[in-house]
Design an enzyme around this catalytic site. Structure first.
Site, PDB file in Angstrom:
ATOM      1  CE  LYS A  25     132.741  22.361 185.869  1.00 12.62           C
ATOM      2  NZ  LYS A  25     132.028  21.322 186.611  1.00 12.62           N
ATOM      3  CG  ASN A  26     134.984  24.127 189.130  1.00 12.41           C
ATOM      4  OD1 ASN A  26     134.047  23.422 188.759  1.00 12.41           O
ATOM      5  ND2 ASN A  26     136.233  23.874 188.781  1.00 12.41           N
ATOM      6  CB  CYS A  84     134.624  14.020 185.255  1.00 11.58           C
ATOM      7  SG  CYS A  84     134.187  15.301 184.093  1.00 11.58           S
ATOM      8  NE  ARG A 140     135.990  14.066 191.067  1.00 15.46           N
ATOM      9  CZ  ARG A 140     135.687  14.989 190.169  1.00 15.46           C
ATOM     10  NH1 ARG A 140     136.103  16.220 190.312  1.00 15.46           N
ATOM     11  NH2 ARG A 140     134.953  14.708 189.125  1.00 15.46           N
ATOM     12  CG  ASP A 146     139.793  21.416 186.800  1.00 15.30           C
ATOM     13  OD1 ASP A 146     139.864  20.172 186.824  1.00 15.30           O
ATOM     14  OD2 ASP A 146     138.863  22.037 187.343  1.00 15.30           O
ATOM     15  NE  ARG A 184     129.515  17.698 183.818  1.00 13.89           N
ATOM     16  CZ  ARG A 184     130.611  17.313 184.444  1.00 13.89           C
ATOM     17  NH1 ARG A 184     131.447  16.481 183.877  1.00 13.89           N
ATOM     18  NH2 ARG A 184     130.887  17.766 185.646  1.00 13.89           N
TER      19      ARG A 184
END
Length: 420
Positions: A23-24, A118, A123, A307, A399
């Site tokens: 995903k990232n 999230c 951030r 994570d 997600r």
């Protein structure tokens, strides 16, 4: 439609699963397709809500996107009509900010809503904005939107105040088409940053040093379309390894890359797991044993990933002994603790440290997911709790995890998705 997961605890996991694309990595790469003069095909794309949102975001700019059932996406930017990333899409996903650099450097303008995502702490996007200004962009923030303009960005030396993954990625993409050489110092070293650099280089970019704290980008006149395969998801890999470990079970994860998970594998071995690795697989076996408590301290790559913190918190709740978990990356990332406590976990939070005293077992309870990785930790806890755990607000998990209930069911978990 809102769904929830029901998990009947107590099954020891055993089996094999395939790991999805990261995903990232795929989200910045999809943003990077905006740089391509010509169609681009991205392979090994996970079927995730964040990917769908990114495709919608490209679509609302007029970009043509074709999704193939074989996990690939073709993007053609020749039909682009506007350079706006609207609030209704950006608010659900912080990584939408990643279209700012590519739009600005290729088309000379961008209008991007300030992001959401999230609720795990601040951030700030000020580092993205400052970096682009240092490269000559004119930027103002009006009514919640970043308005950016530049004829052609100029190469510059950019020193990041703090290590930021999306900041590094955004500025690297912007620099790819800038005039001259850009040096990003104190750059993020995550494998997903390296994957983005590799992707851009296959399009004709000149990027060196990705994976170190200094990245050098020599700007080029144009980038061409390409075909690129996204790297495997190291966080998904780690999550399933923890799921097997917490249940005392055995798992083989395939289509992954063990070299991206050194810190996680070390901690699993410390917890008592037998772990063996091949080129693209990892096997873990707990031999039915209860895990031992492990101390965790999160930090940017290559240290232990933030994570994976929530998943190890779940593991430590039923482990033998007492552990400390220190979260140094995000200041609001213990939101799963309250929910784990509802299941009988003995956890005390002091500032950025959680002290976890392992208990013999957890009991099922209705719990609520607060963010993506927190929801994974609640599922882990549900796997070992006595009774039926109900995990609500699982849109967070969709997600970042592709069909998590199907993959866990493949391993023998008693888990099902029902309407909330």
């Amino acid at each position: 439609m809102l769904n929830k997961l029901l998990i009947q605890g107590g099954t020891r996991l055993d089996g094999e699963i395939r790991i999805s694309g990261a995903k990232n990595a795929v989200l910045p790469i999809l943003a990077g397709t905006l740089l391509a003069d010509g169609p681009t095909v991205i392979e090994n794309v996970p079927h995730l809500h964040d990917v769908t949102t990114t495709v919608e975001l490209l679509g609302c700019m007029g970009v043509q996107v074709v999704i193939d059932e074989k996990l690939s996406i073709e993007v053609d930017t020749s039909t682009i009509e506007n350079h706006v990333a609207p609030y209704h899409l950006v608010k659900t996903m912080r990584s939408s900010i990643l279209v700012l650099g590519p739009l600005l450097t290729r088309f000379g303008e961008a209008e991007v809503s300030l992001p959401g995502g999230c609720a795990i702490g601040s951030r700030p996007v000020n580092l993205h904005i400052k970096g682009l200004q240092d490269m000559g962009a004119e930027i103002e923030v009006v009514n919640g939107y970043i308005h950016a303009r530049a004829d052609r960005l100029k190469g510059a030396r950019l020193v990041m105040d703090i290590v930021t993954v999306t900041g590094t990625e955004n500025l690297m993409m912007a620099a790819a088409l800038a005039d001259g050489v850009t040096i990003i110092e104190n750059a993020a070293r995550e494998p997903e940053v390296v994957d983005l650099a590799n992707y851009l280089n296959t399009m004709g970019a000149k990027i060196e040093g990705a994976g170190t704290d200094t990245i050098t980008i020599e700007g080029v006149e144009k980038l061409t379309g390409t075909r690129y395969r996204v790297l495997p998801d190291r966080i998904e890999t780690g999550t399933y390894l923890v799921a097997a470990a917490i249940s005392g079970g055995r798992i083989k994860v395939k289509d992954t890359d063990p070299t991206l998970l050194d810190a996680v594998i070390d901690k699993l071995r410390e917890a008592g797991a037998e772990v063996t690795c091949g080129d693209d697989w990892i096997e873990l076996d707990m031999h039915g044993k209860r895990p031992k408590a492990v101390n965790i301290r999160t930090a940017p790559f290559p240290a232990f990933p933030t994570d994976m913190q929530a998943q190890f918190a779940a593991l430590n709740t039923i482990a033998e002994g007492t552990s400390t978990i220190v979260e140094t990356v995000f200041e609001n990332r213990f939101m799963h603790v309250q929910e784990l406590q509802r299941m009988g976990a003995d956890i005390e939070v002091e500032g950025n440290t959680a002290i976890v005293r392992g208990v013999e077992g957890l009991t099922a309870a209705p719990v609520m997911a607060t963010d993506l990785r927190a929801s994974a930790s609640l599922i882990m806890a549900g796997l070992v709790a006595t009774g039926e755990t109900e995990v609500q607000r699982i849109y967070h998990i969709d997600r970042g995890y592709e069909i998590i209930e199907e993959k866990l069911a493949q391993l023998g978990a008693n888990i099902r998705r029902i309407p909330a």
